[in-house]
Scaffold this motif. Sequence first.
Motif, PDB file in Angstrom:
ATOM      1  N   THR A  45       0.835  -1.205   0.000  1.00 32.36           N
ATOM      2  CA  THR A  45       0.000   0.000   0.000  1.00 32.36           C
ATOM      3  C   THR A  45       0.868   1.252   0.000  1.00 32.36           C
ATOM      4  O   THR A  45       0.606   2.206  -0.728  1.00 32.36           O
ATOM      5  CB  THR A  45      -0.942   0.002   1.225  1.00 32.36           C
ATOM      6  OG1 THR A  45      -1.772  -1.162   1.163  1.00 32.36           O
ATOM      7  CG2 THR A  45      -1.803   1.241   1.265  1.00 32.36           C
ATOM      8  N   ARG A  46       1.913   1.254   0.817  1.00 34.57           N
ATOM      9  CA  ARG A  46       2.823   2.407   0.862  1.00 34.57           C
ATOM     10  C   ARG A  46       3.490   2.625  -0.488  1.00 34.57           C
ATOM     11  O   ARG A  46       3.629   3.755  -0.948  1.00 34.57           O
ATOM     12  CB  ARG A  46       3.919   2.191   1.908  1.00 34.57           C
ATOM     13  CG  ARG A  46       3.454   2.278   3.324  1.00 34.57           C
ATOM     14  CD  ARG A  46       4.651   2.104   4.241  1.00 34.57           C
ATOM     15  NE  ARG A  46       4.243   1.857   5.600  1.00 34.57           N
ATOM     16  CZ  ARG A  46       5.097   1.609   6.579  1.00 34.57           C
ATOM     17  NH1 ARG A  46       6.392   1.569   6.343  1.00 34.57           N
ATOM     18  NH2 ARG A  46       4.661   1.407   7.799  1.00 34.57           N
ATOM     19  N   ILE A  47       3.930   1.558  -1.098  1.00 34.78           N
ATOM     20  CA  ILE A  47       4.644   1.661  -2.374  1.00 34.78           C
ATOM     21  C   ILE A  47       3.714   2.148  -3.476  1.00 34.78           C
ATOM     22  O   ILE A  47       4.082   2.988  -4.298  1.00 34.78           O
ATOM     23  CB  ILE A  47       5.294   0.317  -2.745  1.00 34.78           C
ATOM     24  CG1 ILE A  47       6.428   0.027  -1.761  1.00 34.78           C
ATOM     25  CG2 ILE A  47       5.791   0.316  -4.175  1.00 34.78           C
ATOM     26  CD1 ILE A  47       6.927  -1.386  -1.788  1.00 34.78           C
ATOM     27  N   GLU A  48       2.491   1.653  -3.477  1.00 36.76           N
ATOM     28  CA  GLU A  48       1.525   2.067  -4.500  1.00 36.76           C
ATOM     29  C   GLU A  48       1.187   3.545  -4.365  1.00 36.76           C
ATOM     30  O   GLU A  48       0.897   4.212  -5.352  1.00 36.76           O
ATOM     31  CB  GLU A  48       0.264   1.218  -4.414  1.00 36.76           C
ATOM     32  CG  GLU A  48       0.482  -0.209  -4.905  1.00 36.76           C
ATOM     33  CD  GLU A  48      -0.687  -1.138  -4.633  1.00 36.76           C
ATOM     34  OE1 GLU A  48      -1.608  -0.772  -3.856  1.00 36.76           O
ATOM     35  OE2 GLU A  48      -0.681  -2.253  -5.189  1.00 36.76           O
ATOM     36  N   ALA A  49       1.248   4.086  -3.157  1.00 39.70           N
ATOM     37  CA  ALA A  49       0.956   5.498  -2.910  1.00 39.70           C
ATOM     38  C   ALA A  49       2.160   6.388  -3.196  1.00 39.70           C
ATOM     39  O   ALA A  49       2.043   7.609  -3.221  1.00 39.70           O
ATOM     40  CB  ALA A  49       0.493   5.688  -1.470  1.00 39.70           C
ATOM     41  N   SER A  50       3.297   5.786  -3.415  1.00 42.85           N
ATOM     42  CA  SER A  50       4.545   6.519  -3.625  1.00 42.85           C
ATOM     43  C   SER A  50       4.830   6.710  -5.111  1.00 42.85           C
ATOM     44  O   SER A  50       4.328   5.976  -5.951  1.00 42.85           O
ATOM     45  CB  SER A  50       5.694   5.733  -2.982  1.00 42.85           C
ATOM     46  OG  SER A  50       6.936   6.295  -3.316  1.00 42.85           O
ATOM     47  N   THR A  51       5.669   7.695  -5.400  1.00 43.45           N
ATOM     48  CA  THR A  51       6.098   7.908  -6.779  1.00 43.45           C
ATOM     49  C   THR A  51       7.346   7.090  -7.097  1.00 43.45           C
ATOM     50  O   THR A  51       7.797   7.051  -8.226  1.00 43.45           O
ATOM     51  CB  THR A  51       6.408   9.392  -7.036  1.00 43.45           C
ATOM     52  OG1 THR A  51       7.408   9.831  -6.108  1.00 43.45           O
ATOM     53  CG2 THR A  51       5.157  10.233  -6.888  1.00 43.45           C
ATOM     54  N   ARG A  52       7.901   6.433  -6.089  1.00 37.71           N
ATOM     55  CA  ARG A  52       9.099   5.616  -6.280  1.00 37.71           C
ATOM     56  C   ARG A  52       8.703   4.203  -6.680  1.00 37.71           C
ATOM     57  O   ARG A  52       7.680   3.685  -6.264  1.00 37.71           O
ATOM     58  CB  ARG A  52       9.896   5.557  -4.980  1.00 37.71           C
ATOM     59  CG  ARG A  52      10.384   6.933  -4.544  1.00 37.71           C
ATOM     60  CD  ARG A  52      11.121   6.858  -3.265  1.00 37.71           C
ATOM     61  NE  ARG A  52      12.340   6.065  -3.482  1.00 37.71           N
ATOM     62  CZ  ARG A  52      13.202   5.780  -2.540  1.00 37.71           C
ATOM     63  NH1 ARG A  52      13.018   6.200  -1.327  1.00 37.71           N
ATOM     64  NH2 ARG A  52      14.268   5.074  -2.790  1.00 37.71           N
ATOM     65  N   GLY A  53       9.525   3.586  -7.452  1.00 33.88           N
ATOM     66  CA  GLY A  53       9.266   2.217  -7.878  1.00 33.88           C
ATOM     67  C   GLY A  53      10.135   1.234  -7.111  1.00 33.88           C
ATOM     68  O   GLY A  53      10.846   1.600  -6.184  1.00 33.88           O
ATOM     69  N   ILE A  54      10.055  -0.023  -7.519  1.00 35.38           N
ATOM     70  CA  ILE A  54      10.859  -1.081  -6.912  1.00 35.38           C
ATOM     71  C   ILE A  54      11.606  -1.796  -8.024  1.00 35.38           C
ATOM     72  O   ILE A  54      10.997  -2.235  -9.005  1.00 35.38           O
ATOM     73  CB  ILE A  54       9.980  -2.111  -6.174  1.00 35.38           C
ATOM     74  CG1 ILE A  54       9.192  -1.454  -5.069  1.00 35.38           C
ATOM     75  CG2 ILE A  54      10.829  -3.239  -5.615  1.00 35.38           C
ATOM     76  CD1 ILE A  54       8.264  -2.411  -4.364  1.00 35.38           C
TER      77      ILE A  54
END
Length: 108
Positions: A45-54
């Motif tokens: 959820t945090r990652i999806e809300a972020s502009t940063r990728g993985i």
Amino acid sequence: MVGQQTLDLFILVRIQVRQPVWAMKTLKDISIVLYLAVDPKALKTRIEASTRGIVGLKSKSFEDLYSERENLYMKHADFVIDANNKSPEQLAQEIAILIIPRSVEMIE
């Protein structure tokens, strides 16, 4: 008391994607390695809300990457901290309690 002091933590992690075990060993040799464990659903959820990728999501699912990295982090961490439902301030205090004595040992 930690709450009254300014605590600046700079965590620099540079992991070469093709050699993660080597990179983790190198980090462990020169620093204290902390793994802030977070529930995979909360992390996603945090990652999806972020502009940063993985890095790695193009070739693997989030769940596969999480499992792979969690195993790596657990193996190499000096300390594992449950970061679920904790504020940044709570985490900073917990980290300070763990690493300040260890940092002094490393200097001596």
